[in-house]
Structure formats: C-alpha cells, structure tokens
Design a protein around this motif. Structure first.
Motif, PDB file in Angstrom:
ATOM      1  N   MET A 262      42.509 -53.459  59.602  1.00 51.76           N
ATOM      2  CA  MET A 262      43.266 -52.237  59.871  1.00 51.76           C
ATOM      3  C   MET A 262      44.393 -52.523  60.865  1.00 51.76           C
ATOM      4  SD  MET A 262      41.986 -48.487  61.217  1.00 51.76           S
ATOM      5  CE  MET A 262      41.363 -49.092  62.765  1.00 51.76           C
ATOM      6  N   LEU A 263      44.142 -53.357  61.857  1.00 48.41           N
ATOM      7  CA  LEU A 263      45.189 -53.720  62.814  1.00 48.41           C
ATOM      8  C   LEU A 263      46.329 -54.470  62.130  1.00 48.41           C
ATOM      9  CD1 LEU A 263      43.137 -54.810  65.957  1.00 48.41           C
ATOM     10  CD2 LEU A 263      44.536 -52.748  65.669  1.00 48.41           C
TER      11      LEU A 263
ATOM     12  N   GLY B 100      47.879 -55.511  51.615  1.00 49.30           N
ATOM     13  CA  GLY B 100      47.667 -56.772  50.907  1.00 49.30           C
ATOM     14  C   GLY B 100      47.237 -57.883  51.855  1.00 49.30           C
ATOM     15  N   LEU B 101      47.923 -58.008  52.975  1.00 52.37           N
ATOM     16  CA  LEU B 101      47.561 -59.031  53.961  1.00 52.37           C
ATOM     17  C   LEU B 101      46.178 -58.765  54.548  1.00 52.37           C
ATOM     18  CD1 LEU B 101      50.965 -59.407  55.844  1.00 52.37           C
ATOM     19  CD2 LEU B 101      49.939 -61.021  54.224  1.00 52.37           C
ATOM     20  N   GLY B 102      45.896 -57.509  54.855  1.00 54.28           N
ATOM     21  CA  GLY B 102      44.578 -57.148  55.379  1.00 54.28           C
ATOM     22  C   GLY B 102      43.472 -57.408  54.373  1.00 54.28           C
ATOM     23  N   THR B 103      43.757 -57.199  53.099  1.00 55.22           N
ATOM     24  CA  THR B 103      42.763 -57.412  52.047  1.00 55.22           C
ATOM     25  C   THR B 103      42.387 -58.876  51.920  1.00 55.22           C
ATOM     26  OG1 THR B 103      43.490 -55.471  50.836  1.00 55.22           O
ATOM     27  CG2 THR B 103      42.319 -57.144  49.570  1.00 55.22           C
ATOM     28  N   VAL B 104      43.352 -59.758  51.998  1.00 53.80           N
ATOM     29  CA  VAL B 104      43.054 -61.195  51.947  1.00 53.80           C
ATOM     30  C   VAL B 104      42.150 -61.570  53.123  1.00 53.80           C
ATOM     31  CG1 VAL B 104      44.063 -63.505  52.149  1.00 53.80           C
ATOM     32  CG2 VAL B 104      45.130 -61.807  50.661  1.00 53.80           C
ATOM     33  N   PHE B 105      42.487 -61.088  54.303  1.00 56.58           N
ATOM     34  CA  PHE B 105      41.661 -61.358  55.482  1.00 56.58           C
ATOM     35  C   PHE B 105      40.244 -60.813  55.294  1.00 56.58           C
ATOM     36  CE2 PHE B 105      39.825 -59.724  59.404  1.00 56.58           C
ATOM     37  CZ  PHE B 105      39.683 -60.904  60.110  1.00 56.58           C
TER      38      PHE B 105
END
Length: 183
Positions: free
Chosen positions: A98-99, A129-134
C-alpha cells in the motif's frame, strides 16, 4: 540423455505449479483491484475525500477481501498452523504494498501535479502494479508458506529418499548423545 530429462522434470513441475499459482493470484488480485478502484472512485467522486485518503481506504478494503481469497482459495493447502503469524505478516507486506502504491500516487499528484481523475487513476494503476509484484513475492515466500513434502510423495521424495534416511539416522544419533550427556 535420459538423466537430463529426469532431472528437468522437477523444474518443469515447479514452473507449471508457479504458473498456476500466478494465474490464481491474478484472479484473486483482479477481484481486489475491482474492489480497490470502485471504492477509490466512490471516495473521490461520491464522498469527495482527498486522493490519498481515498486510496488508503480503498486499499484497506481490498486487502481484507484479498486475504479471504488467498487464504481460502489460492493457499488453502498451505500451512495454517499459526494464523496470528500469517495475518501479521500478511498485513505487514500488504501495508508495504500500500505504501508503494500510495507513495507513487502522492508523488504524481503532489510533486508532478498530475491531479485530474484520469491522471490519478493512471498513477494508481502503475503503483498497484508495482505493489502487486512485491506482494506476490512476499506472500508466497513468507506469508503462505508451503507445507514440507512428506516422505514417499512426489519426485523430490524419490530423489532424496536415501538422504532422508541418512538425516533421520543422524538425528537419532544426536538425540542418543544428548540423552547420554544428560544422564
């Protein structure tokens, strides 16, 4: 040549399993994305909340719905012995995701000045998208841990059967030494 085909089989099985896992992760995640965007849109347009508050509210609701999908559908066969640990790690890694999403959204709105609704949604898509990969990497690695394979099942058991017996003998010998020292 037969040896290389046999050794590539476990890798091929792992890749197939990872692909299936990624597809299921995507399905649960897509449901979360829909929840996230609907709540975000309602907060911005219906409730007239600030952008970052809207994003945080939407993401928190999506995190809750995603946990249910991951625990009870995607990772239902994973170790659930310590739910407190699992939920804590899930919330920590979801919070980091979320951050990532909110940070990118805040940067685009408050630093770059991209504040139209369309620009906010575009920034949210990139951040999501970036948060999902993480999240995918952290959930499968630390949150929903795979149960260890039991002896006698799968290709790994066939390859490590002798090693397993040797490890068991070493553990028994170590226990005997420990008990002998205690006496």
């Amino acid at each position: 040549m037969a040896k290389s085909a046999a050794s590539s089989t476990p890798l091929a099985q792992k890749l197939r399993g990872l692909t299936g896992e990624a597809v299921k992760f995507g399905i649960v995640g897509l449901g979360g994305v829909v929840v996230n965007f609907v709540v975000f849109w309602v907060c911005i347009n219906g409730l007239h909340l600030a952008t970052l508050r809207s994003n945080i509210a939407a993401t928190l609701i999506a995190i809750a719905t995603n946990y249910l999908g991951y625990r009870y559908w995607l990772y239902r066969d994973r170790d659930a012995a310590s739910r407190k640990r699992e939920i804590t790690l899930f919330l920590v890694f979801s919070g980091i995701g979320m951050l990532i999403e909110t940070g990118l959204l805040g940067f685009s709105v408050y630093v770059l000045g991209l504040d139209s609704h369309l620009e906010q949604v575009a920034a949210k898509v990139v951040g999501l998208g970036l948060g999902t990969v993480f999240r995918f990497i952290s959930y499968r690695t630390w949150v929903f841990k795979a149960l260890p394979e039991t002896p006698g099942t799968g290709a790994a058991a066939a390859a490590t059967g002798g090693e397993l017996a040797a490890q068991a003998e070493l553990m028994l010998a170590a226990e005997e030494i420990r008990y002998a020292k205690a006496e």
